[in-house]
Design a protein around this motif. Structure first.
Motif, PDB file in Angstrom:
ATOM      1  N   GLN A 213      12.695  18.515  -3.055  1.00 22.11           N
ATOM      2  CA  GLN A 213      13.790  18.451  -4.021  1.00 22.11           C
ATOM      3  C   GLN A 213      14.991  19.286  -3.581  1.00 22.11           C
ATOM      4  OE1 GLN A 213      12.083  18.418  -8.285  1.00 22.11           O
ATOM      5  NE2 GLN A 213      10.432  19.183  -7.023  1.00 22.11           N
ATOM      6  N   PHE A 214      14.722  20.392  -2.910  1.00 21.74           N
ATOM      7  CA  PHE A 214      15.815  21.248  -2.438  1.00 21.74           C
ATOM      8  C   PHE A 214      16.666  20.511  -1.402  1.00 21.74           C
ATOM      9  CE2 PHE A 214      17.220  24.933   0.299  1.00 21.74           C
ATOM     10  CZ  PHE A 214      18.173  25.387  -0.579  1.00 21.74           C
ATOM     11  N   GLU A 215      16.020  19.906  -0.413  1.00 22.93           N
ATOM     12  CA  GLU A 215      16.770  19.204   0.623  1.00 22.93           C
ATOM     13  C   GLU A 215      17.437  17.941   0.065  1.00 22.93           C
ATOM     14  OE1 GLU A 215      17.364  20.704   3.256  1.00 22.93           O
ATOM     15  OE2 GLU A 215      15.832  22.255   3.122  1.00 22.93           O
ATOM     16  N   PHE A 216      16.792  17.278  -0.885  1.00 20.40           N
ATOM     17  CA  PHE A 216      17.407  16.118  -1.544  1.00 20.40           C
ATOM     18  C   PHE A 216      18.695  16.523  -2.251  1.00 20.40           C
ATOM     19  CE2 PHE A 216      17.958  13.674  -5.479  1.00 20.40           C
ATOM     20  CZ  PHE A 216      18.060  12.382  -4.975  1.00 20.40           C
ATOM     21  N   THR A 217      18.656  17.653  -2.941  1.00 18.71           N
ATOM     22  CA  THR A 217      19.841  18.141  -3.640  1.00 18.71           C
ATOM     23  C   THR A 217      20.956  18.467  -2.661  1.00 18.71           C
ATOM     24  OG1 THR A 217      18.433  19.060  -5.392  1.00 18.71           O
ATOM     25  CG2 THR A 217      20.689  19.897  -5.235  1.00 18.71           C
ATOM     26  N   LYS A 218      20.619  19.154  -1.573  1.00 17.11           N
ATOM     27  CA  LYS A 218      21.637  19.511  -0.587  1.00 17.11           C
ATOM     28  C   LYS A 218      22.283  18.263   0.022  1.00 17.11           C
ATOM     29  CE  LYS A 218      20.505  22.698   2.375  1.00 17.11           C
ATOM     30  NZ  LYS A 218      19.662  23.453   3.337  1.00 17.11           N
ATOM     31  N   LEU A 219      21.487  17.258   0.325  1.00 11.17           N
ATOM     32  CA  LEU A 219      22.040  16.036   0.912  1.00 11.17           C
ATOM     33  C   LEU A 219      23.043  15.371  -0.031  1.00 11.17           C
ATOM     34  CD1 LEU A 219      18.889  14.502   2.631  1.00 11.17           C
ATOM     35  CD2 LEU A 219      20.954  15.339   3.757  1.00 11.17           C
ATOM     36  N   ASN A 220      22.725  15.348  -1.308  1.00 15.70           N
ATOM     37  CA  ASN A 220      23.657  14.739  -2.259  1.00 15.70           C
ATOM     38  C   ASN A 220      24.909  15.583  -2.436  1.00 15.70           C
ATOM     39  OD1 ASN A 220      22.614  12.151  -3.692  1.00 15.70           O
ATOM     40  ND2 ASN A 220      20.806  13.443  -3.454  1.00 15.70           N
ATOM     41  N   ILE A 221      24.791  16.895  -2.280  1.00 19.50           N
ATOM     42  CA  ILE A 221      25.978  17.747  -2.298  1.00 19.50           C
ATOM     43  C   ILE A 221      26.884  17.414  -1.115  1.00 19.50           C
ATOM     44  CG2 ILE A 221      26.772  20.130  -2.000  1.00 19.50           C
ATOM     45  CD1 ILE A 221      24.328  21.024  -3.620  1.00 19.50           C
ATOM     46  N   HIS A 234      26.475  10.609  -6.339  1.00 24.61           N
ATOM     47  CA  HIS A 234      25.854  11.705  -5.587  1.00 24.61           C
ATOM     48  C   HIS A 234      25.977  13.036  -6.347  1.00 24.61           C
ATOM     49  CE1 HIS A 234      24.770   9.505  -1.999  1.00 24.61           C
ATOM     50  NE2 HIS A 234      25.962   8.955  -1.962  1.00 24.61           N
ATOM     51  N   ALA A 235      27.077  13.215  -7.069  1.00 29.32           N
ATOM     52  CA  ALA A 235      27.219  14.433  -7.867  1.00 29.32           C
ATOM     53  C   ALA A 235      26.160  14.486  -8.968  1.00 29.32           C
ATOM     54  CB  ALA A 235      28.625  14.497  -8.468  1.00 29.32           C
ATOM     55  N   LEU A 236      25.909  13.347  -9.617  1.00 32.92           N
ATOM     56  CA  LEU A 236      24.882  13.307 -10.660  1.00 32.92           C
ATOM     57  C   LEU A 236      23.494  13.502 -10.081  1.00 32.92           C
ATOM     58  CD1 LEU A 236      26.237  10.335 -12.835  1.00 32.92           C
ATOM     59  CD2 LEU A 236      26.269  12.782 -13.387  1.00 32.92           C
ATOM     60  N   LEU A 237      23.227  12.897  -8.902  1.00 30.96           N
ATOM     61  CA  LEU A 237      21.936  13.076  -8.248  1.00 30.96           C
ATOM     62  C   LEU A 237      21.738  14.524  -7.819  1.00 30.96           C
ATOM     63  CD1 LEU A 237      21.717   9.828  -6.074  1.00 30.96           C
ATOM     64  CD2 LEU A 237      20.352  10.396  -8.092  1.00 30.96           C
ATOM     65  N   ALA A 238      22.814  15.166  -7.365  1.00 34.49           N
ATOM     66  CA  ALA A 238      22.718  16.576  -6.984  1.00 34.49           C
ATOM     67  C   ALA A 238      22.396  17.440  -8.191  1.00 34.49           C
ATOM     68  CB  ALA A 238      24.026  17.029  -6.339  1.00 34.49           C
ATOM     69  N   LEU A 239      23.027  17.147  -9.324  1.00 27.98           N
ATOM     70  CA  LEU A 239      22.756  17.909 -10.544  1.00 27.98           C
ATOM     71  C   LEU A 239      21.317  17.698 -11.010  1.00 27.98           C
ATOM     72  CD1 LEU A 239      23.662  19.676 -12.882  1.00 27.98           C
ATOM     73  CD2 LEU A 239      24.517  17.606 -14.024  1.00 27.98           C
ATOM     74  N   ALA A 240      20.862  16.435 -10.995  1.00 25.43           N
ATOM     75  CA  ALA A 240      19.473  16.147 -11.386  1.00 25.43           C
ATOM     76  C   ALA A 240      18.494  16.813 -10.438  1.00 25.43           C
ATOM     77  CB  ALA A 240      19.253  14.631 -11.421  1.00 25.43           C
ATOM     78  N   GLY A 241      18.801  16.771  -9.136  1.00 21.30           N
ATOM     79  CA  GLY A 241      17.927  17.412  -8.157  1.00 21.30           C
ATOM     80  C   GLY A 241      17.877  18.909  -8.335  1.00 21.30           C
TER      81      GLY A 241
END
Length: 334
Positions: A213-221, A234-241
């Protein structure tokens, strides 16, 4: 496929934090008082009688670490960097994206495999953590499915020590990250040698999910601002992640890990095998791992506080230094 034998009274209920501390502390004190011949002599005898690790296995581990390093260098040059260029990422994000893609793919695969072992086979270690010691004996055969996981994980953490020093971006917790990799590699090698591999399966399952989940969040950032445009998805996915990562870190690493793994190793292990070797050594390493989990959780809490108080208006990698210190190190192969 080998499976742990059921306990005499069935699965034991998971304790509370208070029960964990009370029972584990009492068991450790009793073990320390009852160890009349503790010392280097006992340690040497324990190594000679209980450690089973052949030189070819160590060689295979080293070759695996070299293989991971070569594979990452090739994937970065031929896949990840061209992908970042094609997606028109910002320069600072394009430089860090290959590291996150690499780690995301590995941890997704490794966590999926550990989840399969715990929930898709006959192993019952998650539902009944004390069962990791029911059938333990020195030099017992390691099932092939667990041995494969140990080879992949051990070689990857060997590679990760090198990668943190020479390939990854240097961050404010990189020293702690190196200590984490060393402790994890030491736990993997020693738990395999002493045939505590059942515990290892549970530990890896409870830790790898947060890394996914950490790397998923960073990728969407990295992908939310590219090509001169802001991408809301991607901003919403980063927030959810980010929310999912924070919750899973506490639940898996600070709730289930101590109440399942530490309770089994500190308290239940001596009930199953009163003469279990290197009891204090392994529990000390697991406690160090717990302290590092707590250390990083403080980063997460501080990050959440900045978001809630408006000090931070957009999600970013909470492990980063200021922009001037963010340049990743090129690998020697590159």
């Amino acid at each position: 496929m080998a499976a742990a034998a059921a306990g005499p009274a069935g699965p034991e209920p998971m304790p509370s934090y208070a029960q964990l501390v009370q029972r584990s502390w009492g068991t450790m004190l009793a073990a320390a008082r009852g160890c009349a011949d503790c010392g280097w002599g006992l340690a040497r005898r324990g190594l000679a009688e209980n450690a089973h690790l052949a030189p070819p296995e160590l060689l295979l581990l080293a070759l695996g670490a070299l293989g991971w390093t070569a594979l990452r260098s090739a994937a970065t040059a031929r896949l990840f960097r061209p992908l970042a260029k094609r997606c028109h990422l910002q320069p600072q994000d394009a430089a860090k994206m290959p590291e996150s893609v690499w780690k995301f793919l590995f941890y997704l695969g490794s966590w999926s495999y550990s989840a399969y072992l715990l929930f898709g086979t006959n192993y019952r270690f998650f539902q009944d953590p004390p069962s990791v010691f029911y059938d333990w004996s020195p030099g017992m055969a390691v099932p092939r499915d667990i041995a494969a996981m140990y080879l992949l994980q051990g070689s990857f953490y060997g590679h990760s020590i090198y990668a943190t020093l020479y390939m990854d971006a240097w961050r404010k917790d990189s020293v702690v990250m190196i200590v984490h990799h060393v402790v994890t590699l030491l736990l993997l090698v020693s738990s395999y040698a002493f045939r505590y591999h059942n515990v290892g399966v549970l530990v890896l399952f409870l830790h790898d999910v947060s890394d996914v989940q950490f790397e998923f969040t960073k990728l969407n950032i990295y992908f939310k601002s590219r090509g001169g445009r802001f991408h809301r998805l991607h901003a919403l996915l980063a927030l959810a992640g980010c929310l999912s990562f924070s919750a899973s870190w506490f639940w898996f690493r600070l709730y289930w890990f101590p109440l399942k793994v530490l309770y089994a190793t500190c308290h239940c292990s001596l009930r199953a095998r009163p003469d279990i070797p290197f009891y204090f050594f392994f529990n000390a390493l697991l406690l160090v791992l717990t302290l590092m989990n707590l250390y990083w959780f403080l980063y997460i809490v501080a990050f959440a506080a900045k978001v809630l108080t408006g000090q931070l208006r957009e999600l970013q990698d909470l492990r980063e230094y200021e922009p001037a210190d963010r340049s990743p190190k090129p690998s020697k192969a590159e």
